[in-house]
Design a protein around this motif. Structure first.
Motif, PDB file in Angstrom:
ATOM      1  N   ASN A  10       0.777  -1.280  -0.040  1.00 25.05           N
ATOM      2  CA  ASN A  10      -0.158  -0.005  -0.033  1.00 25.05           C
ATOM      3  C   ASN A  10       0.965   1.279  -0.067  1.00 25.05           C
ATOM      4  N   LEU A 368      -6.638  19.082  -0.773  1.00 24.82           N
ATOM      5  CA  LEU A 368      -5.486  19.098  -0.075  1.00 24.82           C
ATOM      6  C   LEU A 368      -4.703  20.444  -0.039  1.00 24.82           C
TER       7      LEU A 368
ATOM      8  N   PRO B  13      -0.709  15.913   5.456  1.00 25.20           N
ATOM      9  CA  PRO B  13      -0.826  14.503   5.224  1.00 25.20           C
ATOM     10  C   PRO B  13      -2.009  14.545   4.225  1.00 25.20           C
ATOM     11  N   LEU B  14      -1.946  13.439   3.323  1.00 21.11           N
ATOM     12  CA  LEU B  14      -3.137  13.091   2.376  1.00 21.11           C
ATOM     13  C   LEU B  14      -4.245  12.724   3.074  1.00 21.11           C
ATOM     14  N   THR B  15      -5.327  13.485   2.904  1.00 13.00           N
ATOM     15  CA  THR B  15      -6.598  13.026   3.891  1.00 13.00           C
ATOM     16  C   THR B  15      -7.798  13.571   2.724  1.00 13.00           C
ATOM     17  N   GLU B 184      -0.432  10.680   7.525  1.00 12.59           N
ATOM     18  CA  GLU B 184      -1.484  10.471   6.569  1.00 12.59           C
ATOM     19  C   GLU B 184      -1.783   8.945   6.665  1.00 12.59           C
ATOM     20  N   TRP B 185      -0.750   8.265   7.530  1.00  9.36           N
ATOM     21  CA  TRP B 185      -1.031   6.662   7.826  1.00  9.36           C
ATOM     22  C   TRP B 185      -1.938   6.478   8.730  1.00  9.36           C
ATOM     23  N   ARG B 208      -4.492   8.457   3.910  1.00  9.06           N
ATOM     24  CA  ARG B 208      -3.927   8.576   2.631  1.00  9.06           C
ATOM     25  C   ARG B 208      -4.522   7.264   1.516  1.00  9.06           C
ATOM     26  N   TYR B 211      -7.778   8.908   0.348  1.00 10.64           N
ATOM     27  CA  TYR B 211      -7.574  10.027  -0.458  1.00 10.64           C
ATOM     28  C   TYR B 211      -7.043   9.703  -1.746  1.00 10.64           C
ATOM     29  N   ASN B 212      -6.151   8.606  -1.993  1.00  6.79           N
ATOM     30  CA  ASN B 212      -5.934   8.186  -2.988  1.00  6.79           C
ATOM     31  C   ASN B 212      -7.284   7.449  -3.884  1.00  6.79           C
ATOM     32  N   VAL B 214     -10.324   8.053  -3.613  1.00  2.00           N
ATOM     33  CA  VAL B 214     -11.147   9.428  -4.006  1.00  2.00           C
ATOM     34  C   VAL B 214     -10.819   9.859  -5.512  1.00  2.00           C
ATOM     35  N   GLY B 397      -1.908   2.453  -3.798  1.00  2.00           N
ATOM     36  CA  GLY B 397      -1.949   3.516  -2.712  1.00  2.00           C
ATOM     37  C   GLY B 397      -3.205   3.323  -1.871  1.00  2.00           C
ATOM     38  N   ILE B 399      -4.567  -0.013  -0.889  1.00  2.00           N
ATOM     39  CA  ILE B 399      -4.867  -1.157   0.052  1.00  2.00           C
ATOM     40  C   ILE B 399      -4.697  -0.992   1.329  1.00  2.00           C
ATOM     41  N   MET B 400      -5.544  -1.673   2.185  1.00  2.00           N
ATOM     42  CA  MET B 400      -5.679  -1.543   3.590  1.00  2.00           C
ATOM     43  C   MET B 400      -4.563  -1.536   4.467  1.00  2.00           C
TER      44      MET B 400
END
Lengths: 563, 563
Positions: A10, A368, B13-15, B184-185, B208, B211-212, B214, B397, B399-400
């Motif tokens: 991931n 973002l 952070p990507l969110t 972001e994790w 993250r 966000y990816n 979306v 980007g 996967i759980m």
């Protein structure tokens, strides 16, 4: 939850490079690039980029080294946006409108290891390389031609070039495994925003930043699958606001063109069914004011940025059937970070109100990126009153890593967790920002940034010049042009003319950067502490109107001729 | 380049959380949510989510704690997708179709600190909480009602609930500063994919990853600005494939509905001008087979996943004016990771060929996500021949992070840098993958995953059952239904009937999970090592046809009635 950490499956580095791999599968037999009589499909483009990357790599270019290209919007520069980073290298696109000296400075500063040169920029780049100091290593040059039909051609290539572009494609391995970044923070591009001075500003972006920009910009502009995209924005300008990679994401057709000319643009729009294009307001101006203009058969979406589109240009362009969107970004932000998101309710407003609203730079582009207008001293947001001036700041996932080899300037503009743009703006009550001035004295002429400081430093090298200050003069066609205010030394026997001063500058910088107007004054207006009052000069330049006016010597008061 | 590092201004952070903040500015007075007679605007939704977050926070919910919701697609569950993470907490949406025991297991396993309960799930959740072991702390419950008009109502709320949902909104601070993830994790959601057994699988995703997803999903499906989105996919199913947050990105209108019924759906499509919707093939089935079906006035884009849409359903749905896209994803991938990207050239093919092509799960959705079909032993990609079976693996980007409190299962499926899905597929020569079987024995009934292992474990608790194996039986309406093959103990005086076995299961699991067919056999077919040969049973179940058939005792050979 603490035991749940990122893992290999991931945390693939964010990068735009996979987009081309995917488009080769999804849009494999659809057109990727159209240029004159040449059409490539996405699977061909993928294959050609792998071949190029293979050749770049086998020529000894290592991970993290800089590879430059000097070319207009032809297929090669598009391909290099993938091929160079596929080889692990950093792409450096160079403005073809620069002069040899500036190009030389950029190539040296970036320590470019390989330079792809469009045949029309051949002598320009050869001169640039000749300006390297003696005994310095010069990068090998690759010639991009348009009549390269195979090995026979190769033999005829000038000995100054190591090979042709097509030769590199031909000898490359289409099974080449492209080189992934080790980290998503690895650099992918180096873009110079200026370079005539001894301290060029080389903006470095990483894979993650570019990937974020591609996503934000495609969603914000609602770009559908398989658009037909006309390349009226130079790819060497901030990588065409990231639409170079973006078109691979949506499987678009990249319609390339060497020269931005209204007749050519209208012809290509019609011929290929163009749906989308970008450009500085000067492009809208060309499209709307040209004698070749013609109502469109179907709407074309055009995204403009770099300067607010003037109301008249907006009216004319929209009347022809273009759907104009307006945004705001900088080389430092990898593309647009704000856009004037249009509200349906505005459609019922009178045309002048619509134009006034659309000329605003707008709101943050994605979820973002954040954009704000703050008091530069305190960092506090200004009132949302549409009148309090502040500096535009931004942060998010697309801001540059920094300026190459310039930690001081990098630190200066990156502070308190924000990037300080130097642009002065107001925030309207509805949260839309509007640029009012530029604190860094940047003049935007035909979409090109001109640093007034750089022009002034050249003027000061003229032995006749006592004082010099350069500001923007509004221009209907170019948006703005550089206007120099000059006081001459007292003891001169012969005073230089405006034409001579302009000619002097043109000898030392790209033509578009040289002043188009010179105003002679006995003394430049100054504050009590001796600082030149540029806002007064801007007022004078503004009142002079468009470039059709001619300047003359004035004595502390403003004077106009021919208006 | 080495000196250029990430810094605060480019490493936010990507969110997905900022999307709502932005939509409040850009789409502030446009509808965000429509439900019965209620309409909210995006600025109202933002304000309500801040208020809710403020109340959640002031009620003592700390960063990283789990907050659950048991509700159908009503406005509250949409709002909680922002409000819960705005408070720094982790959202856990619970399937309303589960039984009390399963819900109890999930609430305990996730250590939920607060549970929002739709009034229709009131007694279900009260029962679930009553099943907590004695002396364990039970989470406070918040009642979501539809007739809450103010403080007076609050007084009438059942003492089992701490307050009503609207009360939490009312007492919250609209100026609350939402809590950004530290990284972001950081986890944002916890989604259970099963839970009747003692080891529930709680999928945890980070900011993250969401966000990816979306970004990838909006671009892949070409979702334009301000779509009108009908919520025919449960938000408790993988957060509605991330379109919960996605609709904020594009300022869409979320049309909510409590029950998926063809008449209601057609009514809402017409009333609100729906442009987009998602759903399992069973939704397409409802739309196309209902007596209420009617040709659409304008095209509606419908994205389906969970199972391949059967050709007849596809024909009928498309004939009505729906534009069907087909994708593939799992709770573990945060939404769709592959989609059957449609090629224009396929439009000219005969309808059956089009249906066959569209039933394939397709190609990787974005430039980041990668999907492949590999030999599960070697990890090597299978031949692209459309016939070699392999296991679907994915990475990228989205996967759980992993399964909550289950490092063993997490490690088992995350290996060699890939997530192993357990789904068996082939890769076609054009790079499109197609699912052929599921190695993990998952039955997908009406879009719900049913674990055959879980159903079997319940069957084994029946004193009359000797052996049990559960496989999927194809069903025209539900896609698949669970079909149990059972051998009974030898010395029984009265043998249970099919109805009794089904009734037994229904008492111990959600109805949709209980077998709809029971086939009695003297002995289940086994390999020489004693392993039940499920592929044989699948063959039998398949040949039984759709659910209209009734099963009966068979002796090692297949028999069908009513077909």
């Amino acid at each position: 939850m603490e035991e749940l950490k990122p893992h290999l499956a991931n945390s693939l580095p964010l990068t735009p490079l996979g987009l081309l791999e995917r488009s080769a599968t999804v849009f494999g037999d659809c057109p990727s690039i159209v240029y004159n009589d040449t059409t490539y499909t996405w699977s061909q483009t993928y294959r050609r980029c792998l071949q190029l990357a293979s050749s770049i790599s086998s020529d000894g270019i290592a991970r993290g080294q800089v590879v430059s290209v000097v070319a207009p919007n032809i297929p090669a520069i598009y391909e290099l946006h993938f091929a160079v980073p596929f080889a692990g290298a950093i792409l450096n696109t160079i403005n073809t409108r620069l002069d040899a000296r500036t190009i030389s400075v950029q190539l040296q500063h970036g320590d470019s290891k390989l330079v792809f040169v469009d045949h029309q920029s051949r002598s320009l780049v050869l001169e640039a390389v000749s300006l390297f100091p003696p005994n310095t290593k010069r990068p090998p040059l690759v010639l991009i031609t348009e009549d390269d039909n195979g090995d026979d051609y190769q033999a005829t290539v000038d000995s100054k070039f190591c090979c042709t572009y097509e030769d590199m494609v031909r000898r490359g391995d289409p099974e080449f495994k492209w080189i992934r970044p080790l980290s998503e923070w690895d650099p992918i591009v180096l873009n110079y925003t200026s370079g005539t001075t001894s301290s060029p500003k080389g903006v470095v972006h990483c894979h993650r930043g570019i990937y974020n920009m591609v996503n934000e910009t495609l969603i914000d502009w609602s770009v559908p699958k398989q658009p037909v995209y006309l390349w009226t924005l130079p790819m060497f300008h901030g990588n065409g606001w990231a639409f170079t990679w973006g078109m691979a994401a949506v499987g678009g057709t990249n319609v390339c063109l060497r020269r931005f000319d209204a007749a050519i643009m209208y012809d290509l729009i019609k011929k290929h069914g163009v749906t989308h294009m970008c450009g500085a307001p000067v492009v809208l101006n060309m499209l709307s004011c040209s004698p070749d203009n013609q109502p469109l058969e179907k709407p074309v979406h055009i995204l403009t940025a770099g300067a607010p589109p003037p109301a008249t240009v907006l009216f004319k362009t929209e009347a022809l059937g273009f759907v104009v969107s307006h945004g705001f970004g900088m080389t430092e932000s990898a593309g647009l970070v704000a856009s004037c998101a249009w509200k349906l309710k505005w459609n019922v407003l009178p045309a002048t109100d619509r134009a006034r609203l659309k000329a605003r730079q707008g709101v943050r582009m994605g979820g973002l990126t954040e954009v704000d207008v703050v008091d530069p001293k305190t960092g506090v947001s200004v009132k949302r009153d549409g009148s309090t001036l502040g500096e535009i700041v931004m942060r998010g996932g697309t801001i540059m890593l920094g300026y190459l080899k310039d930690p001081v300037t990098t630190r200066e503009c990156l502070k308190d967790g924000w990037f300080y743009t130097g642009d002065v703006a107001v925030m309207h009550p509805d949260g839309y920002l509007e640029i009012k001035d530029r604190s860094k004295d940047v003049i935007i002429s035909g979409g090109e940034n001109v640093s007034s400081v750089e022009v002034e430093s050249v003027l000061y090298t003229n032995p006749a010049v006592n004082e010099a200050a350069v500001v923007a003069r509004p221009d209907e066609y170019w948006g703005e042009t550089p206007c120099a205010f000059v006081s001459l030394k007292a003891a001169l026997t012969t005073k230089p003319t405006e034409k001579e001063i302009i000619g002097y500058c043109r000898g030392k910088m790209p033509h578009y950067m040289a002043p188009k107007t010179v105003v002679f004054m006995e003394e430049l207006p100054k504050t009590s502490t001796g600082k030149i009052q540029k806002f007064l000069l801007r007022g004078i330049a503004k009142s002079m109107g468009s470039l059709s006016c001619r300047s003359t010597t004035i004595n502390g008061i403003q004077s106009k001729l021919n208006t």
